[in-house]
Design a protein around this motif. Sequence first.
Motif, PDB file in Angstrom:
ATOM      1  N   ARG A  15       0.197   6.317  -0.664  1.00 58.98           N
ATOM      2  CA  ARG A  15      -0.997   5.315  -0.512  1.00 58.98           C
ATOM      3  C   ARG A  15      -0.020   4.497   0.229  1.00 58.98           C
ATOM      4  O   ARG A  15      -0.947   3.146   0.522  1.00 58.98           O
ATOM      5  CB  ARG A  15      -0.937   4.931  -1.774  1.00 58.98           C
ATOM      6  N   ARG A  16       1.248   4.061  -0.136  1.00 61.64           N
ATOM      7  CA  ARG A  16       2.606   3.306  -0.177  1.00 61.64           C
ATOM      8  C   ARG A  16       3.476   3.681   0.800  1.00 61.64           C
ATOM      9  O   ARG A  16       4.250   4.643   0.034  1.00 61.64           O
ATOM     10  CB  ARG A  16       2.724   1.824  -0.180  1.00 61.64           C
ATOM     11  N   SER A  19       7.732   1.729  11.936  1.00 59.41           N
ATOM     12  CA  SER A  19       6.401   0.779  11.151  1.00 59.41           C
ATOM     13  C   SER A  19       5.221   0.716  11.867  1.00 59.41           C
ATOM     14  O   SER A  19       4.632  -0.218  11.424  1.00 59.41           O
ATOM     15  CB  SER A  19       7.717  -0.979  10.567  1.00 59.41           C
ATOM     16  N   LEU A  39       2.910   3.171  11.509  1.00 58.07           N
ATOM     17  CA  LEU A  39       2.136   2.814  10.416  1.00 58.07           C
ATOM     18  C   LEU A  39       1.313   1.896  10.296  1.00 58.07           C
ATOM     19  O   LEU A  39       0.293   1.753   9.566  1.00 58.07           O
ATOM     20  CB  LEU A  39       3.404   2.831   9.289  1.00 58.07           C
ATOM     21  N   HIS A  40       1.362   0.591  11.323  1.00 63.62           N
ATOM     22  CA  HIS A  40       0.640  -1.054  11.157  1.00 63.62           C
ATOM     23  C   HIS A  40      -0.775  -0.448  11.177  1.00 63.62           C
ATOM     24  O   HIS A  40      -1.735  -0.403  11.400  1.00 63.62           O
ATOM     25  CB  HIS A  40       1.683  -2.156  11.621  1.00 63.62           C
ATOM     26  N   LYS A 100      -2.970   1.875   9.247  1.00 64.39           N
ATOM     27  CA  LYS A 100      -3.717   0.801   8.752  1.00 64.39           C
ATOM     28  C   LYS A 100      -3.086   1.050   7.068  1.00 64.39           C
ATOM     29  O   LYS A 100      -3.793   1.188   6.385  1.00 64.39           O
ATOM     30  CB  LYS A 100      -4.782   0.592   8.540  1.00 64.39           C
ATOM     31  N   LYS A 101      -1.461   1.999   7.035  1.00 60.34           N
ATOM     32  CA  LYS A 101      -0.463   2.274   6.061  1.00 60.34           C
ATOM     33  C   LYS A 101      -0.277   1.194   5.827  1.00 60.34           C
ATOM     34  O   LYS A 101       0.450   0.235   6.101  1.00 60.34           O
ATOM     35  CB  LYS A 101      -0.205   3.297   6.183  1.00 60.34           C
ATOM     36  N   ASP A 102       0.096   0.585   4.416  1.00 57.89           N
ATOM     37  CA  ASP A 102       1.004  -0.131   3.760  1.00 57.89           C
ATOM     38  C   ASP A 102       2.210   0.578   3.417  1.00 57.89           C
ATOM     39  O   ASP A 102       2.769   1.572   2.889  1.00 57.89           O
ATOM     40  CB  ASP A 102       0.329  -0.107   2.033  1.00 57.89           C
ATOM     41  N   PHE A 103       3.336  -0.459   3.967  1.00 60.95           N
ATOM     42  CA  PHE A 103       4.483   0.122   4.190  1.00 60.95           C
ATOM     43  C   PHE A 103       5.583  -1.154   3.753  1.00 60.95           C
ATOM     44  O   PHE A 103       5.104  -2.365   3.893  1.00 60.95           O
ATOM     45  CB  PHE A 103       4.493   0.833   5.226  1.00 60.95           C
ATOM     46  N   ASP A 104       6.940  -0.769   3.199  1.00 61.45           N
ATOM     47  CA  ASP A 104       7.882  -1.809   3.372  1.00 61.45           C
ATOM     48  C   ASP A 104       8.687  -1.321   3.761  1.00 61.45           C
ATOM     49  O   ASP A 104       8.936  -0.253   4.239  1.00 61.45           O
ATOM     50  CB  ASP A 104       8.585  -1.794   1.851  1.00 61.45           C
ATOM     51  N   GLN A 114       6.405  -7.266  12.220  1.00 66.85           N
ATOM     52  CA  GLN A 114       6.939  -6.658  11.571  1.00 66.85           C
ATOM     53  C   GLN A 114       8.420  -7.821  10.624  1.00 66.85           C
ATOM     54  O   GLN A 114       8.837  -8.749  10.648  1.00 66.85           O
ATOM     55  CB  GLN A 114       8.295  -6.150  12.261  1.00 66.85           C
ATOM     56  N   LYS A 136       5.602  -0.923  -6.619  1.00 68.65           N
ATOM     57  CA  LYS A 136       4.930  -0.497  -5.591  1.00 68.65           C
ATOM     58  C   LYS A 136       4.142   0.721  -5.205  1.00 68.65           C
ATOM     59  O   LYS A 136       3.396   1.295  -4.355  1.00 68.65           O
ATOM     60  CB  LYS A 136       5.308  -1.749  -4.284  1.00 68.65           C
TER      61      LYS A 136
END
Length: 78
Positions: free
Chosen positions: A16-17, A38, A41-42, A45-49, A66, A77
């Motif tokens: 999920r994240r 990153s 993942l963008h 369309k994945k949520d990430f930090d 970024q 989160k």
Amino acid sequence: MEFSQSQLKSLVTDARRILLTGPESASLDVLATALAWSIFLHQEKKDFDLVFANTKNKLSFIKAPQKIESNLQPQGKF
């Protein structure tokens, strides 16, 4: 720890994240790899930090989208 391509794809798909992080004094190779992840993942369309301690000043040349955090605040989160 090694993952096969299908295992890695399954992990990313099911997450999920995602948290991307690395050592405090990361090399440019490590940072570039994290930025490549990153971007991937963008696109997926994945949520990430993306968090690297004490690197924000070294990375000021990187423009949005970024966003690199210099610390991780507990926000529930993950």
